[in-house]
Design an enzyme around this catalytic site. Structure first.
Site, PDB file in Angstrom:
ATOM      1  N   GLU A  26      24.742  26.061  16.270  1.00 40.88           N
ATOM      2  CA  GLU A  26      25.074  27.357  15.668  1.00 40.88           C
ATOM      3  C   GLU A  26      24.249  27.627  14.405  1.00 40.88           C
ATOM      4  OE1 GLU A  26      29.351  27.521  15.247  1.00 40.88           O
ATOM      5  OE2 GLU A  26      29.575  28.175  17.321  1.00 40.88           O
ATOM      6  N   GLU A  48      30.460  26.140  24.445  1.00 38.58           N
ATOM      7  CA  GLU A  48      31.782  25.843  23.899  1.00 38.58           C
ATOM      8  C   GLU A  48      32.698  26.978  24.338  1.00 38.58           C
ATOM      9  OE1 GLU A  48      31.697  25.315  19.641  1.00 38.58           O
ATOM     10  OE2 GLU A  48      29.930  24.038  19.717  1.00 38.58           O
ATOM     11  N   GLN A  51      40.528  18.491  12.660  1.00 37.16           N
ATOM     12  CA  GLN A  51      41.690  17.804  13.218  1.00 37.16           C
ATOM     13  C   GLN A  51      42.568  18.720  14.063  1.00 37.16           C
ATOM     14  OE1 GLN A  51      43.394  16.479   9.538  1.00 37.16           O
ATOM     15  NE2 GLN A  51      43.300  14.336  10.144  1.00 37.16           N
ATOM     16  N   TYR A  52      42.578  20.002  13.723  1.00 37.32           N
ATOM     17  CA  TYR A  52      43.467  20.921  14.444  1.00 37.32           C
ATOM     18  C   TYR A  52      42.722  21.853  15.376  1.00 37.32           C
ATOM     19  CZ  TYR A  52      47.167  19.038  11.640  1.00 37.32           C
ATOM     20  OH  TYR A  52      48.058  18.175  11.072  1.00 37.32           O
TER      21      TYR A  52
END
Ligand code: GLA
Ligand code: ZN
Length: 670
Positions: free
Chosen positions: A143, A300, A349-350
């Site tokens: 990106e 993605e 992490q999320y």
């Protein structure tokens, strides 16, 4: 075999887990993964000491499970030692603050030392993997983006300007630097547009966008050259950020690549219940296909809730499948989900993947697995299928940047007020009208070949070089129908306002001159009445008061001091026609114009469908497939004009079909 898989980070997990991951991927029908785009510290733990053993081992485990590999060059996130070696390689933002270590994308794209480290690690990877049969391609960096305003960039900007203008006299003339006595007598005097404490010269500001964009193109090219020299068998791509991202001229960034890949996050909204606008996703796909006029990949695709500090809405049941098939309908020749397993550590992490932190298969895994099975059965025939669209919509980065610099109409709208003028929003209005009509569209650059099209829509082509004006004029002369709007032809390539009546170089083909214009305050509109076209619609926030020269009037203002004056015109020119929409208006008016133009140009929808059901047609040789995507939360019934085979379920259909919420049908005429 349709390429189907995930972004995988073996470096985050114990090697003992890898074979279980590979087996679960294989069981989900996966055959490709992207690896290593953030693994620089494991690939080169110390300067010039490379370690590929762990990656070799991971690739072997994956290859044994029938999964091929795309490798990312790791330059988007340097290890600490790289930045320690080059403390002046940290990016300086527009407020003059130099970043420190600790997130990613902290590098200045012009920094020679950083670029050298990038070439070296790319070279080492290319050398090691060019012959590897299990490595099928490369992704450059990750990106690309972010502008830097450091002194190195300022000096590089000077070189870039010398290349563009040759002499300071040329630059001073093109920029009009006599205004406020900015006449430059030495290249070194030229600032960046950041930090001037006010509004810089729009010409300088536009050139800085071009310079930054070219700098990333050049950064990428250094890697492309290395990878191409090492292998002609492996493809090279990059993960773009869709239509929403505007910092780089994506047409240029795509030019050196074999195909475009992009990152699609439909549920980026962090509020429960926030809906997904399917037209926004469709525009993303069409805009990314348009960068090279070629099918693309998803590198993605969202497979879980997004989140860095907070947790976003998780994809509802059926949505991952719906988004997957929508991408394929619009030309995706590969589908890679972000990410395999949700990370336990770090900033993301999320940012959830197919699996949660505990690595166990649940609802999202099962949904992806079902897609994998569908694609194993039907995917092959989709590869390379194309849409032969009769409509082109021009999306232009130069105009987009120039409107970022000077939005023309903006600023005062408070919460709840109608949107100010925003260029990509205007493009989206026209796109939405086509989307609602189930008419396929190619999103193209201003210098694209327009000869394949019946209808070309060029919203607010604000920066209009002579060659683009000539191409649009030629298109109309040879029989095309053009729609253009207010704020087209206002500026030359250097971002100076033209010295002729607007729409400048388009006034002959449009047969109209702008007598004056009115930029309306937030929330104020002026009704526009169509002559024989339909009901009145509100216009604004911008109203050109038009004086037709050869054009006929399609709609007039019904208010303000320009009551009765022309707002929209159509002009016969050569064998074609040009519609000039003198107002940057509400979506309803733009929809009416598009529907009128579609009827005039004889362009039929792919299929008539009820609200919420998208229909897309793609053909390969003589094999044509109709995709029906129900984005609604309720079942929808679609009348079928022909008997059809339902490819995914093997059913024979006649007359009509009811599609469940979020369900997808791929039909073939029988
Ligand atoms: C981007 C990046 C990924 C990841 C996701 C989710 O698309 O390319 O590395 O950060 O966003 O945040
Ligand atoms: Zn810099």
């Amino acid at each position: 075999m349709y390429p189907f898989g995930v972004d995988y980070y073996p470096e985050h997990w114990p090697p003992e887990r890898w074979s279980q991951d590979a087996a679960m991927m294989q069981a989900a029908g996966m055959n490709v993964v992207r690896l290593a785009e953030f693994a620089w510290s494991r690939l080169e733990p110390q300067p010039d000491q490379y370690d590929f053993a762990w990656l070799d081992a991971a690739i072997e485990v994956l290859n044994r499970a029938g999964i091929q590999v795309i490798l990312g060059t790791p330059t988007a996130s340097p290890p600490p030692w790289v930045m320690e070696m080059h403390p002046d390689a940290f990016i300086v933002d527009a407020s003059g603050v130099r970043r420190t270590y600790g997130c990613r994308r902290e590098y200045c794209p012009t920094h020679a030392g950083y670029r050298e480290r990038g070439r070296k690690v790319t070279q080492a990877m290319a050398h090691h993997y060019a012959e590897h049969p299990g490595v099928i391609g490369w992704q450059t960096d990750n990106e690309f983006g972010d502008y830097c305003y450091c002194e190195l960039c300022r000096a590089a900007f000077h070189d870039w300007l010398m290349g563009r203008y040759g002499t300071l006299d040329e630059l001073n003339a093109a920029w009009g630097t006599v205004f406020w006595s900015h006449v430059y007598t030495d290249w070194a005097q030229i600032p960046t547009p950041a930090g001037t404490g006010g509004v810089p010269n729009p010409a300088l500001a536009l050139d800085y966008h071009r310079f930054m964009s070219d700098t990333y193109v050049e950064f990428q090219r250094e890697q492309v050259v290395i990878l191409r020299a090492a292998s002609t068998r492996q493809f090279i791509t990059h993960n773009f950020m869709g239509f929403a991202y505007s910092k780089l001229d994506y047409y240029n960034l795509a030019a050196d690549l074999d195909f475009v890949a992009w990152d699609n996050y439909p549920r980026l909204g962090f509020r429960m219940g926030a809906g997904v606008d399917p037209a926004r996703l469709a525009l993303g796909h069409d805009a990314m296909r348009g960068l090279k006029g070629k099918n693309f990949w998803l590198m993605e695709e969202q497979s879980g809730s997004g989140g860095w500090t907070t947790v976003g809405t998780t994809p509802r049941p059926g949505e991952i499948r719906l988004w997957t098939w929508q991408a394929i309908a619009h030309g995706a020749d590969g589908m890679v989900y972000f990410r395999w397993r949700t990370a336990r550590h770090g900033t993301e992490q999320y940012w959830h993947g197919v699996l949660d932190h505990d690595g166990r298969p649940r609802r999202r895994y099962r949904e992806v697995q079902a897609i994998g099975h569908e694609l194993a059965a039907a995917g092959e025939r989709l590869l390379g299928a194309e849409s032969y669209n009769e409509v082109a919509l021009i999306s232009d980065y130069n105009s987009r940047w120039a409107f970022q610099i000077q939005p023309n109409n903006s600023a005062l709208a408070g919460p709840g007020a109608p949107a100010d003028f925003v260029y990509p929003a205007l493009v989206k209005h026209y796109y939405d009208a086509l989307y609602a009509a189930n008419v396929g569209v190619d999103v193209v650059s201003a210098d694209a070949d327009l000869s394949p099209y019946k209808l070309v829509i060029a919203p607010a082509l604000y920066i209009l070089p002579q060659d683009v004006a000539t191409s649009l004029t030629e298109f109309v002369k040879t029989g095309g129908l053009l729609i253009t709007t207010a704020r087209s032809g206002v500026k030359d390539a250097a971002n100076a306002v033209v010295d002729m009546p607007l729409p400048g170089l388009l006034r002959d083909v449009c047969g109209v001159e702008v007598d004056e214009y009115d930029s309306l305050p937030a929330g104020v509109t002026v009704p526009v009445t169509f002559e024989g076209l339909g009901a009145a619609q509100p216009s604004g926030p911008w109203c050109d008061v038009l004086e037709p020269t050869t054009a006929e009037v399609l709609a007039r203002y019904d208010g303000e001091y320009y009551q009765g004056r022309a707002a929209i015109t159509v002009n016969h020119y050569g064998k074609g026609r040009a519609i000039y929409v003198g107002t940057l208006a509400a979506p309803e008016l733009e929809r009416d114009i598009v529907n009128y133009a579609l009827a005039e140009a004889g362009i039929a929808p792919v299929l008539e469908t009820p609200d919420g059901v998208e229909a897309v047609l793609r053909c390969k040789d003589n094999d044509c497939l109709w995709f029906l995507l129900n984005h609604a939360d309720e079942p929808r019934t679609v009348p079928l004009p022909f008997p059809a085979l339902d490819l995914l379920n093997g059913r024979h259909l006649e007359d009509a079909v009811t599609i469940a919420p979020k369900d997808v049908l791929v039909l073939r005429q029988e």
